[in-house]
Design an enzyme around this catalytic site. Structure first.
Site, PDB file in Angstrom:
ATOM      1  N   ARG A 235      -9.936   5.209  -9.757  1.00  0.00           N
ATOM      2  CA  ARG A 235      -9.974   3.837  -9.208  1.00  0.00           C
ATOM      3  C   ARG A 235     -10.400   3.912  -7.737  1.00  0.00           C
ATOM      4  O   ARG A 235      -9.566   4.087  -6.852  1.00  0.00           O
ATOM      5  CB  ARG A 235      -8.584   3.197  -9.296  1.00  0.00           C
ATOM      6  CG  ARG A 235      -8.107   2.910 -10.719  1.00  0.00           C
ATOM      7  CD  ARG A 235      -6.725   2.261 -10.689  1.00  0.00           C
ATOM      8  NE  ARG A 235      -6.365   1.620 -11.927  1.00  0.00           N
ATOM      9  CZ  ARG A 235      -5.459   2.086 -12.794  1.00  0.00           C
ATOM     10  NH1 ARG A 235      -4.821   3.222 -12.551  1.00  0.00           N
ATOM     11  NH2 ARG A 235      -5.186   1.417 -13.900  1.00  0.00           N
TER      12      ARG A 235
ATOM     13  N   ARG B  59     -14.939   4.754 -11.195  1.00  0.00           N
ATOM     14  CA  ARG B  59     -15.157   3.318 -11.427  1.00  0.00           C
ATOM     15  C   ARG B  59     -15.569   2.676 -10.113  1.00  0.00           C
ATOM     16  O   ARG B  59     -14.926   2.908  -9.081  1.00  0.00           O
ATOM     17  CB  ARG B  59     -13.875   2.676 -11.939  1.00  0.00           C
ATOM     18  CG  ARG B  59     -14.069   1.192 -12.189  1.00  0.00           C
ATOM     19  CD  ARG B  59     -12.894   0.580 -12.857  1.00  0.00           C
ATOM     20  NE  ARG B  59     -11.768   0.485 -11.946  1.00  0.00           N
ATOM     21  CZ  ARG B  59     -10.574   0.070 -12.331  1.00  0.00           C
ATOM     22  NH1 ARG B  59     -10.348  -0.235 -13.597  1.00  0.00           N
ATOM     23  NH2 ARG B  59      -9.597  -0.013 -11.469  1.00  0.00           N
TER      24      ARG B  59
ATOM     25  N   CYS C  75      -8.359   3.706 -21.079  1.00  0.00           N
ATOM     26  CA  CYS C  75      -7.684   4.187 -19.865  1.00  0.00           C
ATOM     27  C   CYS C  75      -6.633   3.208 -19.335  1.00  0.00           C
ATOM     28  O   CYS C  75      -6.243   3.288 -18.181  1.00  0.00           O
ATOM     29  CB  CYS C  75      -8.713   4.497 -18.780  1.00  0.00           C
ATOM     30  SG  CYS C  75      -9.704   3.073 -18.310  1.00  0.00           S
TER      31      CYS C  75
ATOM     32  N   ASN D   6      -5.284  -2.854 -20.022  1.00  0.00           N
ATOM     33  CA  ASN D   6      -4.436  -3.728 -19.190  1.00  0.00           C
ATOM     34  C   ASN D   6      -5.075  -5.105 -19.070  1.00  0.00           C
ATOM     35  O   ASN D   6      -4.432  -6.134 -19.295  1.00  0.00           O
ATOM     36  CB  ASN D   6      -4.264  -3.148 -17.781  1.00  0.00           C
ATOM     37  CG  ASN D   6      -3.700  -1.753 -17.787  1.00  0.00           C
ATOM     38  OD1 ASN D   6      -3.060  -1.357 -18.751  1.00  0.00           O
ATOM     39  ND2 ASN D   6      -3.950  -1.000 -16.733  1.00  0.00           N
ATOM     40  N   ASP D   7      -6.348  -5.106 -18.716  1.00  0.00           N
ATOM     41  CA  ASP D   7      -7.023  -6.396 -18.568  1.00  0.00           C
ATOM     42  C   ASP D   7      -7.396  -7.003 -19.911  1.00  0.00           C
ATOM     43  O   ASP D   7      -7.309  -8.215 -20.101  1.00  0.00           O
ATOM     44  CB  ASP D   7      -8.268  -6.244 -17.685  1.00  0.00           C
ATOM     45  CG  ASP D   7      -7.910  -6.321 -16.210  1.00  0.00           C
ATOM     46  OD1 ASP D   7      -7.107  -7.203 -15.856  1.00  0.00           O
ATOM     47  OD2 ASP D   7      -8.405  -5.490 -15.427  1.00  0.00           O
TER      48      ASP D   7
ATOM     49  N   ARG E 284      -0.959 -10.270 -16.340  1.00  0.00           N
ATOM     50  CA  ARG E 284      -0.314  -8.960 -16.414  1.00  0.00           C
ATOM     51  C   ARG E 284       0.677  -8.728 -15.288  1.00  0.00           C
ATOM     52  O   ARG E 284       1.512  -7.833 -15.363  1.00  0.00           O
ATOM     53  CB  ARG E 284      -1.384  -7.848 -16.403  1.00  0.00           C
ATOM     54  CG  ARG E 284      -2.197  -7.790 -15.150  1.00  0.00           C
ATOM     55  CD  ARG E 284      -3.400  -6.885 -15.269  1.00  0.00           C
ATOM     56  NE  ARG E 284      -3.174  -5.557 -14.739  1.00  0.00           N
ATOM     57  CZ  ARG E 284      -4.135  -4.659 -14.539  1.00  0.00           C
ATOM     58  NH1 ARG E 284      -5.396  -4.944 -14.859  1.00  0.00           N
ATOM     59  NH2 ARG E 284      -3.873  -3.489 -14.055  1.00  0.00           N
TER      60      ARG E 284
ATOM     61  N   HIS F  48       0.819  -1.214   0.000  1.00  0.00           N
ATOM     62  CA  HIS F  48       0.000   0.000   0.000  1.00  0.00           C
ATOM     63  C   HIS F  48       0.845   1.252   0.000  1.00  0.00           C
ATOM     64  O   HIS F  48       0.514   2.235  -0.650  1.00  0.00           O
ATOM     65  CB  HIS F  48      -0.936  -0.024   1.195  1.00  0.00           C
ATOM     66  CG  HIS F  48      -1.892  -1.165   1.122  1.00  0.00           C
ATOM     67  ND1 HIS F  48      -2.680  -1.554   2.152  1.00  0.00           N
ATOM     68  CD2 HIS F  48      -2.170  -1.995   0.093  1.00  0.00           C
ATOM     69  CE1 HIS F  48      -3.398  -2.598   1.785  1.00  0.00           C
ATOM     70  NE2 HIS F  48      -3.104  -2.879   0.539  1.00  0.00           N
TER      71      HIS F  48
ATOM     72  N   GLU G  99     -13.076  -4.842 -20.871  1.00  0.00           N
ATOM     73  CA  GLU G  99     -11.871  -5.517 -20.397  1.00  0.00           C
ATOM     74  C   GLU G  99     -11.889  -7.005 -20.696  1.00  0.00           C
ATOM     75  O   GLU G  99     -10.847  -7.654 -20.731  1.00  0.00           O
ATOM     76  CB  GLU G  99     -11.741  -5.329 -18.880  1.00  0.00           C
ATOM     77  CG  GLU G  99     -11.513  -3.888 -18.483  1.00  0.00           C
ATOM     78  CD  GLU G  99     -11.493  -3.697 -16.972  1.00  0.00           C
ATOM     79  OE1 GLU G  99     -10.436  -3.356 -16.450  1.00  0.00           O
ATOM     80  OE2 GLU G  99     -12.547  -3.882 -16.342  1.00  0.00           O
TER      81      GLU G  99
END
Ligand code: PEP
Ligand code: MG
Length: 758
Positions: A472, A508, A678, A630-631, A641, A365, A607
């Protein structure tokens, strides 16, 4: 006083007298070695100090040939003494000449001695020298003898670092020895600066005390305070179940209650030390005895104990717990073993240039926060904390994961050039900030940023972005200790909308699961978490979670526009279900007379490949779509990934992927549904050039990419590129990267943002 403590106390008293005597430094060193030899009944006691070049010079000796003093120099790592200095560990053997590291120096005349005890002189994470005793008789030195030599080493360290020795014998303290560490990159960027230890190390000035009872009492009070402070840290809401950081704290608690440790500290005080000096001696002792325990587990435990000792020392001398409260240099590079995400945010962000951690990896984190702050950051730099001190020069290369401590001037020059070059480029990009992103043939492109924490928000204005293309929301959940309450969520979303003003924000809904773990949420172990119970699948199964979030979003956007985006939608039914849930929440608010958003848009992320074959059904039901490359790449090519072995294997500029994108964009355009992208590829100039060629007019990326991408757009003729790409897609296969690179070069398109140093 127990008889066992008698000798140390005599030694202590003698050393005190010597230290108090303001004689010439060399005289004091001579007196020290002869006292030790006397009290330890050793034929030899010698003191070697480290020179700035890393060699060790014999500085004082009782028993060895006096001619050898200042004439015997050992190269770095040479002989037993060199070994002790390099490894910072003691050596205690009854036959020195049998040891593989023994090296014979005829000028010293030491061949007649057999037993050997050598102790490193440590201070602030460095070895300053070595003190040894030798005897003709073959013996293994006792615990008391080891402790006596440790105390001596500590006092000599104090003499050296106080600078008193420099006058008489020249610069000794070795502050030049550089170190190189290879960790993992957690935040791209390069920074040069000065080390600030997150948990400052204490320099002790009062070593000896006559008032044992007083020191014992101080120690016990200090230990109590230490235990309470660890309990407090553990119970602090924000740290609950906070992964790596919490594990370290648990280990501290265990050690803080260890009776063996406290007993050792008490014994050290009984030998005549102050409470803080006792802590340092016990620490040095443990460090020096690490030799037989080379394995990683013990090294970790040693680190835990070392941290704990430092905490106790800070309590005893009353210095601050973390450096956040101290005044920081302008180019602070924070160094810590581990740190909570919230702790990093306590630092003055204007002064923070970099972060190096020993224990945390890229997915921790604190790493997420470091990236949000845009600082150069490296994790997993094992062993660093004990080898640096506040104020040391340091270079952090967040690109390669390398860290250079006390770098040589050539290294500083090379990196300064890199940093200057980057800064010059940044300045150029900064100058583009208020310039609209319009291509040479007049096509306007909307550039937005990806964000997820409040610290990201200033970047929107600083980068000149048109809004937030991906917020996000899970990041707030990931850095919290427990599910953020509805009021906390509402406050966050409201702050985001306040910062954005008129600019659009795509919120999102929660996208957890896969590689995004909430430490406080029980998730069944999955064989393939990326393909598992995550994102909208999870929130539809746990509607309470989604409803709370939607309610917070609706309330936060009262009277303003709200854009909601659903992650990982795989089937039409999921969209319908989510829309129903959102509508129910709107009705609920209305029923209770609460104002909702002025205007609500709902979109989905593209995605999962399966959704592409449902676009005809989906598009009439959404207000926008956003491609999560990305996905989408991960699922299209079945390539994890997060696994570097396969993540880079399939090209995002391959015919396959570009055709898929073309298909999505064409469909969205035919339904007049706004489409954006994105994923990370939007931030790469060559990739984003291709995206514009495929017809995208809106993309969202990390804030640092806005400048380079805008500069690419300003040099691009979109219509010309579209024709070229159309032709390529109709005629080629495999990767189109070489063709696109050639196209960019031939048409002077600025796809290499850091290529031109001018
Ligand atoms: C994506 O998948 O491209 C995306 C933007 O979402 P995330 O990286 O958060 O999974
Ligand atoms: Mg995604």
């Amino acid at each position: 006083m127990s008889p066992a403590n008698a000798a140390p106390r005599i030694l202590m008293r003698r050393l005190r007298e010597i230290m108090a005597n303001a004689g010439a430094p060399q005289k004091r060193l001579d007196a020290i070695v002869s006292q030790i030899a006397l009290i330890m009944v050793a034929e030899v006691c010698s003191l070697y100090l480290r020179r700035p070049d890393g060699s060790l010079e014999l500085f004082a000796s009782e028993g060895l040939n006096p001619e050898a003093v200042h004439n015997t120099h050992l190269a770095r790592g040479e002989g037993l003494v060199g070994l002790i200095a390099e490894q910072a560990e003691l050596v205690n053997i009854h036959e020195a000449q049998d040891h593989p590291s023994f090296s014979y120096r005829p000028e010293t005349g030491e061949e007649i001695y057999h037993s050997f005890l050598g102790m490193p002189i440590l201070r602030g994470g460095r070895t300053l020298g070595v003190v040894t005793v030798q005897n003709k008789a073959r013996k293994v030195y006792s615990e008391e003898e080891i402790e006596a030599l440790e105390t001596t080493a500590m006092l000599v360290a104090e003499l050296i670092t106080s600078g008193e020795l420099d006058e008489g014998v020249g610069a000794i303290a070795d502050r030049t020895q550089g170190r190189h560490f290879k960790g993992t990159s957690i935040g791209a960027g390069i920074a040069l600066g000065a080390v600030v230890l997150h948990e400052p190390r204490v320099m002790i000035h009062d070593f000896l005390s006559d008032d044992q009872a007083f020191e014992q009492e101080r120690l016990l009070q200090g230990v109590d305070t230490l235990r309470l402070s660890i309990d407090a840290m553990l119970s602090k809401a924000e740290l609950q179940r906070a992964g790596e950081h919490r594990e370290v704290l648990e280990a501290y608690r265990l050690f803080a209650h260890d009776q063996g440790w406290v007993t050792k500290l008490k014994q050290a005080i009984a030998s005549g030390l102050t409470a803080e000096a006792a802590v340092e001696r016990v620490q040095n002792d443990m460090r020096a005895r690490m030799l037989p325990n080379k394995d990683a587990f013990w090294a970790e435990r040693m680190n835990d104990l070392e941290d704990l000792g430092n905490r106790l020392m800070r309590i005893l001398v009353g210095s601050s717990a973390t450096a956040a409260e101290t005044s920081l240099p302008d180019d602070t590079i924070l160094v810590a073993r581990t740190m909570g995400a919230a702790e990093l945010l306590d630092y003055d962000q204007k002064k923070l240039r970099g972060l190096v951690l020993e224990d945390s990896g890229a997915s921790s984190h604190v790493a997420i926060v470091a990236r949000a702050l845009g600082i150069a950051a490296v994790g997993e730099a094992k062993g660093l904390v004990n080898r640096v001190d506040t104020g040391d020069d340091i270079i952090v290369d967040g690109v390669t994961g390398e860290v250079f401590v006390r770098p040589r001037p050539e290294m500083i020059d090379a990196y300064s050039d890199k940093v200057r070059f980057q800064a010059a480029k940044q300045k150029q990009f900064q100058e583009l900030r208020d310039k609209p992103a319009i291509s040479l043939d007049g096509v306007p492109i909307s550039l937005k940023i990806n964000a997820g924490l409040l610290v990201d928000l200033p970047h929107m204005v600083q980068s000149g972005a048109d809004g937030i293309g991906l917020y996000r929301t899970e990041l707030q959940f990931m850095i919290s200790a427990k599910f953020p309450r509805i009021t906390e969520q509402e406050e966050t979303y409201s702050a985001v909308l306040d910062a954005a003003g008129e600019r659009p924000v795509m919120f999102r809904t929660l996208d957890v699961g896969g590689d995004k773990i909430l430490p406080y949420m029980r998730m069944a172990g999955e064989q393939n978490p990326a393909l598992g119970w995550r994102a909208v699948r999870m929130t539809l199964d746990r509607p309470g979670l989604l409803r709370t979030q939607v309610r917070a979003l609706l309330k936060a956007s009262a009277g303003r526009d709200l854009r909601l985006m659903l992650p990982m939608v795989t089937e039409l039914s999921e969209l319908k279900q989510a829309k129903d849930l959102i509508q129910k929440e709107r009705d609920f608010l209305k029923k209770h007379g609460r104002p909702g958003p002025k205007h609500l848009e709902i979109g989905i992320m593209i995605e999962v490949p399966a959704i592409i074959w449902q676009l005809e059904d989906i598009l009439p039901l959404v207000d926008f779509i956003s491609i999560g490359s990305n996905d989408l790449l991960q699922f299209l090519f079945a390539a994890d990934r997060t696994n570097p072995l396969v993540a880079q294997r399939y090209d995002s500029l391959s015919y396959v992927f570009l055709s898929v994108l073309q298909n999505i964009i064409t469909k969205a355009n035919s339904y007049k549904v706004p489409v954006t992208l994105c994923g990370e590829i939007a931030g790469n100039p060559l990739e984003s050039m291709a995206l514009l060629g495929l017809g995208l007019r809106s993309i969202s990326m990390s804030p640092a990419a806005i400048g380079p991408i805008k500069s690419m757009i300003l040099s691009l003729n979109v219509a010309h590129l579209s024709q070229f790409l159309e032709h390529q897609l109709a005629t080629s296969s495999g990767s189109l990267r070489p063709e696109l690179e050639r196209y960019a070069a031939e048409n002077n398109i600025n796809v290499d943002p850091y290529s031109d140093p001018s």
